[in-house]
Enzyme design. Structure first.
Site, PDB file in Angstrom:
ATOM      1  CG  ASP A  11      41.458  38.624  43.374  1.00 16.30           C
ATOM      2  OD1 ASP A  11      40.516  39.258  42.873  1.00 16.30           O
ATOM      3  OD2 ASP A  11      42.311  39.141  44.116  1.00 16.30           O
ATOM      4  CG  ASP A  29      45.492  35.226  41.808  1.00 13.31           C
ATOM      5  OD1 ASP A  29      44.527  35.449  42.566  1.00 13.31           O
ATOM      6  OD2 ASP A  29      46.379  36.065  41.585  1.00 13.31           O
ATOM      7  CD1 TRP A  50      47.016  44.854  41.917  1.00 14.08           C
ATOM      8  CD2 TRP A  50      48.118  46.478  42.987  1.00 14.08           C
ATOM      9  NE1 TRP A  50      47.400  44.353  43.136  1.00 14.08           N
ATOM     10  CE2 TRP A  50      48.076  45.329  43.815  1.00 14.08           C
ATOM     11  CE3 TRP A  50      48.749  47.638  43.445  1.00 14.08           C
ATOM     12  CZ2 TRP A  50      48.668  45.298  45.071  1.00 14.08           C
ATOM     13  CZ3 TRP A  50      49.329  47.609  44.707  1.00 14.08           C
ATOM     14  CH2 TRP A  50      49.285  46.447  45.506  1.00 14.08           C
ATOM     15  CD  GLU A  68      40.654  46.752  44.122  1.00 15.31           C
ATOM     16  OE1 GLU A  68      40.996  45.567  44.301  1.00 15.31           O
ATOM     17  OE2 GLU A  68      41.447  47.636  43.736  1.00 15.31           O
ATOM     18  CG  ASP A  69      41.817  45.800  48.630  1.00 12.99           C
ATOM     19  OD1 ASP A  69      42.146  46.962  48.340  1.00 12.99           O
ATOM     20  OD2 ASP A  69      42.637  44.898  48.838  1.00 12.99           O
ATOM     21  CG  MET A  74      48.575  34.243  44.402  1.00 15.70           C
ATOM     22  SD  MET A  74      49.173  35.921  44.755  1.00 15.70           S
ATOM     23  CE  MET A  74      47.721  36.594  45.550  1.00 15.70           C
ATOM     24  CG  HIS A 108      49.940  35.815  38.506  1.00 14.05           C
ATOM     25  ND1 HIS A 108      49.792  37.177  38.314  1.00 14.05           N
ATOM     26  CD2 HIS A 108      49.213  35.512  39.621  1.00 14.05           C
ATOM     27  CE1 HIS A 108      48.992  37.672  39.247  1.00 14.05           C
ATOM     28  NE2 HIS A 108      48.626  36.691  40.058  1.00 14.05           N
ATOM     29  NE  ARG A 123      52.149  44.814  39.635  1.00 11.31           N
ATOM     30  CZ  ARG A 123      51.381  44.755  40.725  1.00 11.31           C
ATOM     31  NH1 ARG A 123      50.062  44.837  40.594  1.00 11.31           N
ATOM     32  NH2 ARG A 123      51.913  44.602  41.911  1.00 11.31           N
TER      33      ARG A 123
END
Length: 404
Positions: A248, A250, A310, A313-314, A340, A343, A345
């Site tokens: 990712d 971030d 969101w 998937e992981d 991180m 931010h 969403r």
């Protein structure tokens, strides 16, 4: 005539005693001060010796000052033979947050070289393999996001990175060819920080790498895992990679000893994020930053394509790994720390309400949903100085079933 009266012997003895006592006190005080001064001098000398030892220990490791003296006996570990037969000495000027390039000094500047005989062409020596633990690593890093970052600054800091975000070590043969793949949409500011920190870390780790930003066009629902499948496919068109790291944009590693290459088992790198109090949120967590070799990736049929929005998937990827008889490897929790960038969403990346049902059906879906069923439309591939941007259209999520 009155004769002077002699002082009593006792009075004279008292005065003499007081003088002697005073002299003895001054003598003892002088000796005490002398001992204190000597002790202070010894402490100063000891402190000076310790500082000199630390100074030379740090700087001989950082600058390798004594490589030229060892070269005559055993050959310097950082000695490189150039195409013209000149010798080069590698100086690692990296600091924990440094992004300055490593500098090369020619042998002519350090010591005289022997000219080759007439009609003899020196053959270049093969590069040694890169060490498993690169000597230039610095450990824990200071990561902050308060300083304004620009692409121009990051480019100036990394002149050795070639077009498309490619780099290969000049002084050794890398053990892995790594494609770093980032799913992306509307995160330009985060990308600047990611490139600022990761390029120096990756160069210190002595890996051959390329960076690929997989940009989802349009404003439809985001699909992270499908973009990762696209990144795997497109990166192989650009280079013969054998290792793929999915990150990712971030997440920044806080320790460069968290080596970005592949392992005997699928690797989960981001095991201790500040977001979770530097702890693994649960045993099956595989999010943030992960890595698989080409063989491991194909064994699990890549990643699922049907996780729109969101989450989920992981966990599906973790299930695919365990269902195919593999285990997840992780770094030490003290090394696998990440910061991180805070931010809000993203729009059109709302939580996927179907993710829990899909996770439970991984065993039934992983053979038909993955890299083998990937479809997308490639719109543009553009190579920038620090990365390769791949813009794609990946379609829309299927309509949700009506709840009657």
């Amino acid at each position: 005539m009155r004769m002077p009266v002699a002082a009593p012997a006792s009075s004279w003895l008292a005065v003499t005693g007081r003088s002697s006592a005073s002299a003895m006190t001054r003598l003892m005080l002088g000796r005490t001060l002398e001992r204190i001064c000597k002790g202070v001098l010894l402490l100063c000398l000891l402190h000076f010796l310790i500082m000199m030892i630390l100074y030379f220990d740090v700087y001989t490791q950082r600058f390798d000052l004594f490589s030229r003296f060892n070269n005559g006996r055993n050959g310097s570990r950082n000695n490189i033979s150039g195409a013209a037969g000149h010798h080069y000495y590698y100086y690692n000027l990296s600091r924990p947050n440094a992004t300055l390039p490593s500098y090369l000094a020619t042998g002519e500047q350090l010591m005289p070289t022997v000219q080759p005989e007439t009609n003899q062409t020196p053959s270049p020596k093969p590069l040694p393999p890169c060490p498993e633990i690169p000597p230039g690593l610095v450990g824990r890093l200071l990561i902050e996001f308060s300083t304004q970052m620009t692409m121009e600054r990051v480019q100036k800091e990394n002149p050795n990175v070639t077009e498309g975000g490619r780099y290969t070590p000049p002084d050794c043969r890398p053990r892995w060819r790594v494609a770093l793949i980032i799913p992306f949409r509307h995160r330009e500011n985060h990308l600047k920080y990611w490139l600022h920190y990761l390029h120096p870390i990756l160069r210190r780790q002595k890996i051959d790498y390329g960076i690929y930003i997989i940009n989802q066009l349009g404003e439809d629902t985001f699909n992270r895992a499908k973009l990762l499948n696209v990144g795997y496919t497109e990166a192989l068109k650009d280079g013969e990679y054998d290792c793929f790291i999915f990150s990712d944009v971030d997440l920044i590693p806080m320790d460069d000893r968290n080596l970005y290459h592949c392992y005997d088992q699928p690797r989960h790198f981001a095991i201790a994020m500040d977001k979770f109090g530097f702890r693994l949120p649960y045993a099956g967590y595989f999010g943030g930053v992960s890595g698989l070799s080409k063989k491991q990736f194909l064994k699990i049929n890549g990643f699922p394509n049907e996780y729109w929005g969101w989450g989920g998937e992981d966990d599906d990827i973790y299930n695919r790994i365990t269902l195919n008889g593999m285990k997840v490897s992780r770094p030490d929790v003290r090394i696998g720390r990440y910061r991180m960038i805070k931010h809000e969403r993203d729009k059109h990346n709302e939580p996927n309400p179907q993710r829990f049902n899909k996770i439970q059906n991984t065993k039934n879906t992983m053979k038909k949903d993955g890299i083998s069923s990937l479809t997308y439309r490639l719109v543009q591939v553009k190579k920038y100085p620090l990365y390769t941007n791949i813009s794609v259209e990946i379609g829309k999520p299927p309509p949700r079933p009506f709840k009657g």
